[in-house]
Design a protein around this motif. Sequence first.
Motif, PDB file in Angstrom:
ATOM      1  N   LYS A  49     -20.576 -47.233  29.288  1.00 15.04           N
ATOM      2  CA  LYS A  49     -22.004 -47.601  29.306  1.00 15.04           C
ATOM      3  C   LYS A  49     -22.922 -46.522  28.734  1.00 15.04           C
ATOM      4  N   LYS A  50     -22.493 -45.253  28.867  1.00 14.70           N
ATOM      5  CA  LYS A  50     -23.312 -44.140  28.366  1.00 14.70           C
ATOM      6  C   LYS A  50     -23.641 -44.322  26.898  1.00 14.70           C
ATOM      7  N   LYS A  51     -22.641 -44.750  26.126  1.00 13.53           N
ATOM      8  CA  LYS A  51     -22.843 -44.905  24.689  1.00 13.53           C
ATOM      9  C   LYS A  51     -23.080 -46.364  24.297  1.00 13.53           C
ATOM     10  N   HIS A  52     -22.521 -47.274  25.088  1.00 14.13           N
ATOM     11  CA  HIS A  52     -22.605 -48.693  24.739  1.00 14.13           C
ATOM     12  C   HIS A  52     -23.034 -49.488  25.963  1.00 14.13           C
ATOM     13  N   PRO A  53     -24.338 -49.479  26.264  1.00 12.43           N
ATOM     14  CA  PRO A  53     -24.833 -50.105  27.502  1.00 12.43           C
ATOM     15  C   PRO A  53     -24.557 -51.603  27.585  1.00 12.43           C
ATOM     16  N   GLY A  54     -24.258 -52.243  26.474  1.00  9.84           N
ATOM     17  CA  GLY A  54     -24.054 -53.693  26.487  1.00  9.84           C
ATOM     18  C   GLY A  54     -22.701 -54.143  27.004  1.00  9.84           C
ATOM     19  N   VAL A  55     -21.757 -53.214  27.176  1.00  7.37           N
ATOM     20  CA  VAL A  55     -20.401 -53.598  27.594  1.00  7.37           C
ATOM     21  C   VAL A  55     -20.367 -53.755  29.114  1.00  7.37           C
ATOM     22  N   GLY A  56     -19.975 -54.938  29.574  1.00  8.46           N
ATOM     23  CA  GLY A  56     -19.975 -55.226  31.011  1.00  8.46           C
ATOM     24  C   GLY A  56     -18.686 -54.819  31.709  1.00  8.46           C
ATOM     25  N   LEU A  57     -18.764 -54.742  33.045  1.00  8.25           N
ATOM     26  CA  LEU A  57     -17.598 -54.342  33.845  1.00  8.25           C
ATOM     27  C   LEU A  57     -16.454 -55.348  33.692  1.00  8.25           C
ATOM     28  N   ALA A  58     -16.793 -56.638  33.616  1.00  5.72           N
ATOM     29  CA  ALA A  58     -15.752 -57.667  33.486  1.00  5.72           C
ATOM     30  C   ALA A  58     -14.950 -57.461  32.197  1.00  5.72           C
ATOM     31  N   THR A  59     -15.616 -57.061  31.140  1.00  2.56           N
ATOM     32  CA  THR A  59     -14.940 -56.795  29.865  1.00  2.56           C
ATOM     33  C   THR A  59     -14.015 -55.593  30.003  1.00  2.56           C
ATOM     34  N   VAL A  60     -14.468 -54.585  30.742  1.00  2.60           N
ATOM     35  CA  VAL A  60     -13.634 -53.394  30.969  1.00  2.60           C
ATOM     36  C   VAL A  60     -12.375 -53.809  31.737  1.00  2.60           C
ATOM     37  N   TYR A  61     -12.542 -54.631  32.773  1.00  2.00           N
ATOM     38  CA  TYR A  61     -11.396 -55.110  33.551  1.00  2.00           C
ATOM     39  C   TYR A  61     -10.406 -55.881  32.669  1.00  2.00           C
TER      40      TYR A  61
END
Length: 150
Positions: A49-61
């Motif tokens: 999120k620090k560099k790419h605030p648009g990426v959600g937690l669900a996508t990380v999972y």
Amino acid sequence: MKTTMEETHLNKHLSEHHMKVTKERNIILRSFLAASRHVTAEELHTLVKKKHPGVGLATVYRTLALFCACGLAEQRQFGDGHTRYELTYNVKHHDHMICTHCHRIIEFENEAIEALQNEMAVKHHFAIHNHKLEIYGHCWECTKKEGARG
Ligand SMILES: [Zn+2]
Ligand SMILES: [Zn+2]
């Protein structure tokens, strides 16, 4: 930026499974490689999120599940209720000691232990595919503090 061997591995898996190489997957992979070992999805999400605030937690999972499916990473449960992810692609096998007080994780490898496990497998006609050795207790620092408290 130069393509890492981890990216090459992931991209090969994606193309074999008719999945797309997305910018988000590469962003998450780069953060995962830069993160400390044994990272949780939430910790990784904070980094991304620090560099790419648009990426959600669900996508990380979802992406971490993909890393596990293609052999880049493995899940670890160290008894504190958190699922951690560890890079295992091209990483030498090692085992873990986990401090149940401060959650410090110590990585170690010992040829004698590995050899003994293989010896036991032979004795029991067991074909080992994989193993995890986790030792729980208190690290030197927590032991010292406990001693100081009496
Ligand atoms: Zn500790
Ligand atoms: Zn480890």
